[in-house]
Motif scaffolding. Structure first.
Motif, mmCIF file in Angstrom:
data_model
loop_
_atom_site.group_PDB
_atom_site.id
_atom_site.type_symbol
_atom_site.label_atom_id
_atom_site.label_comp_id
_atom_site.label_asym_id
_atom_site.label_seq_id
_atom_site.Cartn_x
_atom_site.Cartn_y
_atom_site.Cartn_z
ATOM 1 N N ASP A 92 110.800 28.593 9.668
ATOM 2 C CA ASP A 92 109.831 29.257 10.526
ATOM 3 C C ASP A 92 110.133 28.785 11.942
ATOM 4 O OD1 ASP A 92 107.650 30.100 12.029
ATOM 5 O OD2 ASP A 92 106.232 29.810 10.380
ATOM 6 N N ASN A 93 110.856 29.601 12.688
ATOM 7 C CA ASN A 93 111.265 29.193 14.032
ATOM 8 C C ASN A 93 110.083 29.055 14.981
ATOM 9 O OD1 ASN A 93 113.970 29.081 13.289
ATOM 10 N ND2 ASN A 93 114.377 31.184 13.939
ATOM 11 N N ALA A 94 109.007 29.795 14.743
ATOM 12 C CA ALA A 94 107.820 29.688 15.606
ATOM 13 C C ALA A 94 107.160 28.320 15.447
ATOM 14 C CB ALA A 94 106.838 30.794 15.274
ATOM 15 N N LYS A 95 107.315 27.719 14.265
ATOM 16 C CA LYS A 95 106.703 26.408 13.999
ATOM 17 C C LYS A 95 107.720 25.278 14.044
ATOM 18 C CE LYS A 95 102.978 28.196 11.059
ATOM 19 N NZ LYS A 95 102.337 28.129 9.719
ATOM 20 N N ASN A 96 108.985 25.613 14.325
ATOM 21 C CA ASN A 96 110.042 24.592 14.308
ATOM 22 C C ASN A 96 110.055 23.829 12.985
ATOM 23 O OD1 ASN A 96 110.719 25.351 16.888
ATOM 24 N ND2 ASN A 96 110.088 23.450 17.876
ATOM 25 N N THR A 97 109.933 24.545 11.891
ATOM 26 C CA THR A 97 109.818 23.918 10.584
ATOM 27 C C THR A 97 110.803 24.527 9.594
ATOM 28 O OG1 THR A 97 107.480 23.435 10.979
ATOM 29 C CG2 THR A 97 108.246 23.321 8.711
ATOM 30 N N LEU A 98 111.400 23.640 8.819
ATOM 31 C CA LEU A 98 112.319 24.005 7.749
ATOM 32 C C LEU A 98 111.645 23.677 6.420
ATOM 33 C CD1 LEU A 98 115.380 24.839 7.219
ATOM 34 C CD2 LEU A 98 115.810 22.384 7.014
ATOM 35 N N TYR A 99 111.867 24.514 5.410
ATOM 36 C CA TYR A 99 111.245 24.318 4.105
ATOM 37 C C TYR A 99 112.300 24.299 3.001
ATOM 38 C CZ TYR A 99 107.114 25.877 6.700
ATOM 39 O OH TYR A 99 106.102 26.021 7.630
ATOM 40 N N LEU A 100 111.933 23.653 1.896
ATOM 41 C CA LEU A 100 112.734 23.722 0.680
ATOM 42 C C LEU A 100 111.781 23.827 -0.504
ATOM 43 C CD1 LEU A 100 115.664 23.673 -0.414
ATOM 44 C CD2 LEU A 100 115.307 21.243 -0.891
ATOM 45 N N GLN A 101 111.749 24.990 -1.122
ATOM 46 C CA GLN A 101 110.965 25.192 -2.336
ATOM 47 C C GLN A 101 111.842 24.818 -3.516
ATOM 48 O OE1 GLN A 101 107.663 26.176 -2.797
ATOM 49 N NE2 GLN A 101 108.077 25.664 -4.944
ATOM 50 N N MET A 102 111.401 23.853 -4.298
ATOM 51 C CA MET A 102 112.180 23.358 -5.427
ATOM 52 C C MET A 102 111.424 23.644 -6.713
ATOM 53 S SD MET A 102 113.568 19.739 -3.889
ATOM 54 C CE MET A 102 111.958 18.960 -3.982
ATOM 55 N N ASN A 103 112.017 24.456 -7.568
ATOM 56 C CA ASN A 103 111.419 24.807 -8.856
ATOM 57 C C ASN A 103 112.303 24.305 -9.989
ATOM 58 O OD1 ASN A 103 109.383 26.215 -7.457
ATOM 59 N ND2 ASN A 103 110.582 28.118 -7.488
ATOM 60 N N SER A 104 111.739 24.272 -11.178
ATOM 61 C CA SER A 104 112.487 23.859 -12.373
ATOM 62 C C SER A 104 113.232 22.552 -12.128
ATOM 63 C CB SER A 104 113.467 24.961 -12.789
ATOM 64 O OG SER A 104 112.787 26.174 -13.026
ATOM 65 N N LEU A 105 112.518 21.587 -11.603
ATOM 66 C CA LEU A 105 113.157 20.328 -11.229
ATOM 67 C C LEU A 105 113.667 19.576 -12.441
ATOM 68 C CD1 LEU A 105 110.752 19.350 -8.362
ATOM 69 C CD2 LEU A 105 113.233 19.454 -8.145
ATOM 70 N N LYS A 106 114.785 18.890 -12.248
ATOM 71 C CA LYS A 106 115.441 18.120 -13.300
ATOM 72 C C LYS A 106 115.509 16.640 -12.884
ATOM 73 C CE LYS A 106 118.520 22.040 -14.202
ATOM 74 N NZ LYS A 106 119.944 22.473 -14.288
ATOM 75 N N PRO A 107 115.625 15.745 -13.851
ATOM 76 C CA PRO A 107 115.755 14.322 -13.484
ATOM 77 C C PRO A 107 116.902 14.059 -12.506
ATOM 78 C CG PRO A 107 115.268 14.531 -15.813
ATOM 79 C CD PRO A 107 115.491 15.933 -15.307
ATOM 80 N N GLU A 108 117.980 14.821 -12.625
ATOM 81 C CA GLU A 108 119.113 14.609 -11.730
ATOM 82 C C GLU A 108 118.855 15.077 -10.301
ATOM 83 O OE1 GLU A 108 119.131 16.165 -14.701
ATOM 84 O OE2 GLU A 108 120.527 17.868 -14.705
ATOM 85 N N ASP A 109 117.713 15.706 -10.053
ATOM 86 C CA ASP A 109 117.325 16.057 -8.680
ATOM 87 C C ASP A 109 116.667 14.872 -7.972
ATOM 88 O OD1 ASP A 109 116.319 19.251 -9.937
ATOM 89 O OD2 ASP A 109 118.156 18.796 -8.812
ATOM 90 N N THR A 110 116.419 13.794 -8.697
ATOM 91 C CA THR A 110 115.821 12.608 -8.094
ATOM 92 C C THR A 110 116.709 12.094 -6.975
ATOM 93 O OG1 THR A 110 114.666 11.953 -10.108
ATOM 94 C CG2 THR A 110 115.149 10.216 -8.512
#
Length: 117
Positions: A74-92
């Motif tokens: 969101d360039n108006a808010k100077n914010t970057l996002y990461l939506q993470m679904n179906s998380l796995k232990p190896e994403d730790t």
């Protein structure tokens, strides 16, 4: 002074979801391609690029997260996002945002994501 401040991490069970945010200041955020990186346990000196988004919102993902993670900005808010679904232990890992490619002096503190039952 450039500041990238990550938030939104936490402890989640396998299969769960989290949404990370990165608030940027001190840079013209819209001018940069941005990325989410992670450092996994045992590889504290390596930053793995897991997702990146270009100035015109083109996206690219590491094979390990493709179909599960979604990067947005969101360039108006100077914010970057990461939506993470179906998380796995190896994403730790500790997750960081930075420009893509990264600028070493821009690394922030990161946010810890732990996937465990």
């Amino acid at each position: 002074q450039v500041q990238l401040v990550e938030s939104g991490g936490g402890l989640v069970e396998p299969g769960g979801s989290l949404r990370l945010s990165c608030d940027a200041s001190g840079i013209i955020f819209s001018f940069y391609a941005m990325g989410w990186y992670r450092q996994t346990p045992g590889k504290q000196h390596e930053f793995e690029l897991v997702a990146q988004i270009g100035r015109r919102d083109t996206t690219k993902y590491a094979d390990s997260v493709k179909g599960r993670f979604t990067i947005s900005r969101d360039n108006a808010k100077n914010t970057l996002y990461l939506q993470m679904n179906s998380l796995k232990p190896e994403d730790t890992a500790v997750y960081y945002c930075n420009t893509a490619p990264e600028i070493p002096m821009y690394w922030g503190q990161g946010t810890q994501v732990t996937v465990s039952s």
